[in-house]
Motif scaffolding. Structure first.
Motif, PDB file in Angstrom:
ATOM      1  N   VAL A   1      56.779  48.812  75.760  1.00 42.12           N
ATOM      2  CA  VAL A   1      55.474  48.960  76.414  1.00 42.12           C
ATOM      3  C   VAL A   1      54.385  48.801  75.361  1.00 42.12           C
ATOM      4  CG1 VAL A   1      53.956  50.506  77.703  1.00 42.12           C
ATOM      5  CG2 VAL A   1      56.412  50.491  78.171  1.00 42.12           C
ATOM      6  N   ALA A   2      53.439  47.900  75.619  1.00 38.48           N
ATOM      7  CA  ALA A   2      52.321  47.702  74.696  1.00 38.48           C
ATOM      8  C   ALA A   2      51.319  48.838  74.849  1.00 38.48           C
ATOM      9  CB  ALA A   2      51.649  46.360  74.966  1.00 38.48           C
ATOM     10  N   VAL A   3      50.858  49.352  73.718  1.00 37.15           N
ATOM     11  CA  VAL A   3      49.813  50.383  73.699  1.00 37.15           C
ATOM     12  C   VAL A   3      48.553  49.713  73.158  1.00 37.15           C
ATOM     13  CG1 VAL A   3      49.135  52.650  72.847  1.00 37.15           C
ATOM     14  CG2 VAL A   3      51.552  52.158  73.297  1.00 37.15           C
TER      15      VAL A   3
ATOM     16  N   ARG B   1      49.140  53.219  63.135  1.00 38.28           N
ATOM     17  CA  ARG B   1      50.130  54.113  62.531  1.00 38.28           C
ATOM     18  C   ARG B   1      50.805  55.014  63.561  1.00 38.28           C
ATOM     19  NH1 ARG B   1      48.977  59.067  60.530  1.00 38.28           N
ATOM     20  NH2 ARG B   1      46.749  58.576  60.563  1.00 38.28           N
ATOM     21  N   VAL B   2      50.101  55.362  64.643  1.00 41.59           N
ATOM     22  CA  VAL B   2      50.683  56.270  65.640  1.00 41.59           C
ATOM     23  C   VAL B   2      51.232  55.540  66.859  1.00 41.59           C
ATOM     24  CG1 VAL B   2      49.343  58.278  64.957  1.00 41.59           C
ATOM     25  CG2 VAL B   2      48.395  56.677  66.637  1.00 41.59           C
ATOM     26  N   GLY B   3      51.239  54.199  66.826  1.00 39.47           N
ATOM     27  CA  GLY B   3      51.897  53.483  67.908  1.00 39.47           C
ATOM     28  C   GLY B   3      51.083  52.445  68.632  1.00 39.47           C
ATOM     29  N   VAL B   4      49.796  52.288  68.324  1.00 36.13           N
ATOM     30  CA  VAL B   4      49.006  51.241  68.967  1.00 36.13           C
ATOM     31  C   VAL B   4      49.553  49.883  68.544  1.00 36.13           C
ATOM     32  CG1 VAL B   4      46.733  50.139  69.047  1.00 36.13           C
ATOM     33  CG2 VAL B   4      46.925  52.618  69.219  1.00 36.13           C
ATOM     34  N   THR B   5      49.760  49.003  69.521  1.00 34.50           N
ATOM     35  CA  THR B   5      50.339  47.691  69.231  1.00 34.50           C
ATOM     36  C   THR B   5      49.352  46.545  69.399  1.00 34.50           C
ATOM     37  OG1 THR B   5      51.078  47.390  71.526  1.00 34.50           O
ATOM     38  CG2 THR B   5      52.595  48.500  70.007  1.00 34.50           C
TER      39      THR B   5
ATOM     40  N   ARG C   1      56.514  55.411  81.984  1.00 38.94           N
ATOM     41  CA  ARG C   1      57.908  55.810  82.194  1.00 38.94           C
ATOM     42  C   ARG C   1      58.385  55.568  83.621  1.00 38.94           C
ATOM     43  NH1 ARG C   1      60.579  59.630  79.127  1.00 38.94           N
ATOM     44  NH2 ARG C   1      61.163  60.812  80.985  1.00 38.94           N
ATOM     45  N   GLU C   2      57.495  55.714  84.594  1.00 33.56           N
ATOM     46  CA  GLU C   2      57.946  55.809  85.976  1.00 33.56           C
ATOM     47  C   GLU C   2      57.599  54.618  86.859  1.00 33.56           C
ATOM     48  OE1 GLU C   2      56.656  59.467  87.708  1.00 33.56           O
ATOM     49  OE2 GLU C   2      57.313  60.693  86.018  1.00 33.56           O
ATOM     50  N   ARG C   3      56.773  53.664  86.384  1.00 32.55           N
ATOM     51  CA  ARG C   3      56.322  52.629  87.315  1.00 32.55           C
ATOM     52  C   ARG C   3      56.435  51.213  86.748  1.00 32.55           C
ATOM     53  NH1 ARG C   3      52.216  56.469  88.058  1.00 32.55           N
ATOM     54  NH2 ARG C   3      50.591  55.145  87.197  1.00 32.55           N
ATOM     55  N   ASN C   4      57.327  51.000  85.820  1.00 33.47           N
ATOM     56  CA  ASN C   4      57.523  49.662  85.241  1.00 33.47           C
ATOM     57  C   ASN C   4      56.236  49.079  84.674  1.00 33.47           C
ATOM     58  OD1 ASN C   4      60.269  49.456  85.537  1.00 33.47           O
ATOM     59  ND2 ASN C   4      60.203  48.322  87.454  1.00 33.47           N
ATOM     60  N   ILE C   5      55.332  49.936  84.228  1.00 33.31           N
ATOM     61  CA  ILE C   5      54.139  49.479  83.517  1.00 33.31           C
ATOM     62  C   ILE C   5      54.573  49.022  82.128  1.00 33.31           C
ATOM     63  CG2 ILE C   5      51.944  50.210  82.517  1.00 33.31           C
ATOM     64  CD1 ILE C   5      51.820  49.940  85.525  1.00 33.31           C
ATOM     65  N   ARG C   6      54.128  47.843  81.718  1.00 29.84           N
ATOM     66  CA  ARG C   6      54.516  47.338  80.409  1.00 29.84           C
ATOM     67  C   ARG C   6      53.327  47.164  79.467  1.00 29.84           C
ATOM     68  NH1 ARG C   6      58.079  49.566  81.401  1.00 29.84           N
ATOM     69  NH2 ARG C   6      60.272  49.007  81.572  1.00 29.84           N
TER      70      ARG C   6
ATOM     71  N   PRO D   1      54.839  43.397  74.986  1.00 35.62           N
ATOM     72  CA  PRO D   1      55.336  43.340  76.369  1.00 35.62           C
ATOM     73  C   PRO D   1      55.900  41.971  76.711  1.00 35.62           C
ATOM     74  CG  PRO D   1      52.973  43.033  76.363  1.00 35.62           C
ATOM     75  CD  PRO D   1      53.378  43.266  74.918  1.00 35.62           C
ATOM     76  N   LYS D   2      56.748  41.949  77.705  1.00 37.20           N
ATOM     77  CA  LYS D   2      57.251  40.689  78.240  1.00 37.20           C
ATOM     78  C   LYS D   2      57.525  40.878  79.726  1.00 37.20           C
ATOM     79  CE  LYS D   2      62.150  41.559  77.164  1.00 37.20           C
ATOM     80  NZ  LYS D   2      63.358  41.024  76.496  1.00 37.20           N
ATOM     81  N   PRO D   3      57.475  39.807  80.499  1.00 34.18           N
ATOM     82  CA  PRO D   3      57.741  39.939  81.939  1.00 34.18           C
ATOM     83  C   PRO D   3      59.195  40.320  82.191  1.00 34.18           C
ATOM     84  CG  PRO D   3      56.691  37.832  81.416  1.00 34.18           C
ATOM     85  CD  PRO D   3      57.128  38.431  80.125  1.00 34.18           C
ATOM     86  N   PHE D   4      59.430  40.962  83.311  1.00 33.59           N
ATOM     87  CA  PHE D   4      60.800  41.246  83.716  1.00 33.59           C
ATOM     88  C   PHE D   4      61.495  39.946  84.107  1.00 33.59           C
ATOM     89  CE2 PHE D   4      59.160  45.516  84.147  1.00 33.59           C
ATOM     90  CZ  PHE D   4      60.243  46.301  83.785  1.00 33.59           C
ATOM     91  N   GLU D   5      62.760  39.854  83.758  1.00 36.00           N
ATOM     92  CA  GLU D   5      63.555  38.705  84.179  1.00 36.00           C
ATOM     93  C   GLU D   5      63.863  38.816  85.673  1.00 36.00           C
ATOM     94  OE1 GLU D   5      67.101  38.869  81.904  1.00 36.00           O
ATOM     95  OE2 GLU D   5      66.080  38.970  79.968  1.00 36.00           O
TER      96      GLU D   5
END
Length: 663
Positions: free
Chosen positions: A41-43, A70-74, A295-300, A340-344
């Motif tokens: 998941v991209a932050v 440093r804390v996870g931002v992509t 976590r719960e809604r396939n948000i990427r 992130p990448k699209p779902f196959e």
């Protein structure tokens, strides 16, 4: 017709159900494999907000981005400049008179960028001379409604009023893009739709964005690219340019559903909180929103709004805030920050959908034979025909699968609750010595029956459009209300016995219904009935992703406590209502107190309906749904066991005689 004569048909239904469920599980396994391959998941933070934070704290923008990374931002979202942005930041001057707007650019680089981006958006070029023989370039829009523009020696002249052209996009600010890339972060472009968008013009704009270093776009404003009839062209342009589109969840942008379908769900879902809404949320609420979305809604991609810009420690506060979001996302190892990448595509074959449809028809036929006062071979032939009809509907396409999935979602939890109805109406008044053990075993057995419907629904909807909510489960409120209503009616009329004559069944059901309607209504019974009715109405009203009834502040705090204490928060309708009510209803019936078990049985049905509904949210990962149901089942059974123990002790203490059976 005797029960023996029905045996071959029951065997046939069991065989078709078993084969169909096996095929549905195969399709579900393909979906599970796709989910496991896409766990990053991209932050993303907003560049304008990061720059504002850097200015307010006195920390250079490069250092600010380093701390966030440093804390996870992509990645960082950079919004394209507009004509108004150039004017507001002093890079251009504007003068307007009626339907004429003249824009004077301050430097040659900005002039070239603006000129190039106007051409990309469909403007054609012609060379003319001014009265003073200075070479000029006349630009005008290909579509008459978009106006025309003229530029000469750093001037752009629009044949339109300033309000009509101030939002025209003129490309990403190169200094912002360079800052993001030098920080080692990905660049997410935010661009707006534009008049006269075609496949060629959109491809040109997107190719320029891709060349600048951005590989994902999010649309600003109220429209997505290609709105007003060009969704297919916009989708082709996105794929041709190699740019990923981010669909903003709950953004309600015009045309996003058409663009999503045109892309065949090859996009990523984005969750964000608007600036206005951020002002009404606490930091804890914002963290919870982003974590649950990922976590719960396939948000990427989560587009994180910064929480504060005030104070000397504002950078550190935002670093801690984003760190909490990332830590919450990573809990349990289900997802982690990354590109992130699209779902196959799941690749589930049509034959698997068809056999899963056969399972749905088998469940519906079994329910019909169990609850309807029907007899004769013709009814059994119709029952055997139902699985074949449902199989054909499931093979026909997405709409057919949605209808058949709804049928399975209604039939399975209703079937699961039938043993409870039979026990309450049983003529055998013998009390069981271990009512708690019997109640727990009965709850597990009912959940296993409901699981047949879960497997069927998940298999029927095991495709990428459902995983991304491009298409959704059909009739979520009907799937909640109808099983509960059927169980409530059967608690009044009772169930037909196998082999019982049709006339006798109808007469007995009618007699029980008349007796129920003719009973005097006591105040306590009326109050209890109203409480149950309100609970059922709230349960149905709060179904779906956009329920009509909100959640109270107290319940939100309770949810936060459960999230912190448990690996996954169970659904309230299961662990606090349905499952404890099931334990109490079965336990009281086993103790011979069937009169009190009947109203509890209606509430108990909510639990089984909710268990199946959990898996109707196809955009929620399968692992998470299974964990939620398991935790809810264990917690609900424990609460029900405690309640039953208290009731049994009170009953023994009062030494009341067992009430007569309601049968």
């Amino acid at each position: 017709m005797t029960s023996e004569s029905r045996a071959p048909w029951r065997v046939s239904l069991v065989v078709m159900l078993a084969v169909g469920v096996a095929a549905a599980l195969f399709a579900a396994s393909l979906r599970y494999r796709v989910e496991q391959r896409n766990r990053r998941v991209a932050v993303v933070v907003d560049f304008a907000e990061a720059a504002r934070l850097a200015t307010a704290s006195g920390v250079p923008i490069a250092d600010t981005l380093f701390h966030l990374k440093r804390v996870g931002v992509t990645g960082v979202a950079v919004t394209e400049d507009t004509v108004q942005d150039l004017v507001d930041t002093g890079r251009a001057d504007v003068s307007a008179s009626g339907a004429m707007t003249v824009l004077q650019l301050r430097d040659a680089a900005t002039f070239e960028r603006v000129s190039a981006n106007l051409r990309m958006r469909g403007m054609t070029v012609a060379h003319e001379t001014t009265p003073s023989d200075i070479p000029t370039v006349l630009l005008w829009a290909a579509a008459p409604r978009s106006g025309s523009a003229e530029q000469a020696a750093g001037y752009v002249r629009f044949l339109a009023s300033y309000p009509a052209v101030r939002t025209v996009g003129v490309g990403l600010p190169p200094d912002a893009v360079a800052t993001v890339r030098s920080a080692g972060l990905t660049c997410v472009a935010r661009i707006s739709n534009f008049a006269g968008a075609t496949r060629m013009t959109v491809t040109q704009v997107l190719s320029a964005i891709r060349a600048s270093g951005a590989d994902t776009v999010i649309c600003t404003g109220t429209e997505v690219l290609g709105h007003y009839g060009a969704a297919k062209e916009a989708a082709e342009a996105l794929e041709s340019a190699g740019v990923l589109w981010g669909q903003v969840e709950f953004g309600k942008q015009k045309g996003d559903d058409r663009l999503a379908r045109a892309l065949d769900s090859r996009y990523v879902r984005v969750h964000s909180i608007s600036e206005g809404e951020m002002g009404t949320l606490s930091e804890d609420d914002a963290v919870d929103r982003f974590v649950r979305a990922a976590r719960e809604r396939n948000i990427r991609m989560i587009y994180v709004r910064l929480v504060t810009f005030a104070g000397s420690d504002s950078v550190e506060r935002n670093v801690r805030y984003i760190g909490r979001i990332v830590k919450g996302m990573e809990r349990g190892g289900l997802i982690r920050p990354g590109d992130p990448k699209p779902f196959e595509a799941t690749g589930a074959p049509v034959w698997a959908f068809g056999l899963a449809g056969m399972a749905a028809g088998s469940l519906a036929a079994w329910l019909a034979l169990s609850v309807l006062p029907c007899a004769g071979r013709r009814w059994l032939w119709w029952a055997l025909l139902a699985p074949l009809v449902c199989a054909a509907a499931a093979c026909a396409g997405e709409s057919g699968r949605r209808v058949v999935a709804l049928l399975a979602a209604i039939a399975a939890p209703t079937l699961a609750c039938l043993p409870l109805v039979r026990m309450i109406h049983s003529e055998d008044a013998t009390e069981r010595r271990q009512p708690l053990l019997h109640a727990v075993r009965s709850l597990i057995e009912a959940t296993l029956v409901t699981s047949l419907g879960i497997a069927t629904v998940v298999g029927l909807l095991a495709s990428r459009p459902f995983m991304l909510r491009t298409t959704q489960f059909l009739g979520i409120k009907a799937a909640h209300a109808l099983p509960i209503a059927i169980i409530a009616i059967l608690l009044v009329t009772g169930l037909p016995d196998p082999g019982e004559a049709l006339d006798k069944v109808r007469a007995r059901m009618a007699s029980r219904a008349q007796a129920f309607l003719g009973q005097p209504v006591l105040v306590w019974a009326m109050a209890l009935g109203l409480i149950i009715l309100v609970a059922l109405m709230l349960a149905v009203a709060r179904t779906g992703n956009e329920p009509g009834v909100g959640v109270s502040g107290m319940e939100l705090r309770a949810r936060a406590l459960l999230d912190a204490a448990l690996p996954i928060r169970p659904r309230t309708k299961e662990f606090l209502l349905g499952h404890p009510a099931w334990i109490l209803a079965i336990g009281l019936a086993a103790m011979g107190r069937r009169r009190w078990a009947a109203p509890l049985a209606v509430i108990a049905a909510i639990g089984q309906v909710s268990v199946l509904n959990t898996f109707c949210h196809i955009h929620t990962p399968l692992v998470l749904s299974a964990m939620r149901v398991a935790v809810g089942l264990a917690l609900g059974a424990a609460l029900g066991a405690m309640a039953l123990a208290i009731v049994a002790r009170l009953a023994r203490g009062r030494a009341e005689p067992s009430p007569s059976s309601t049968g």
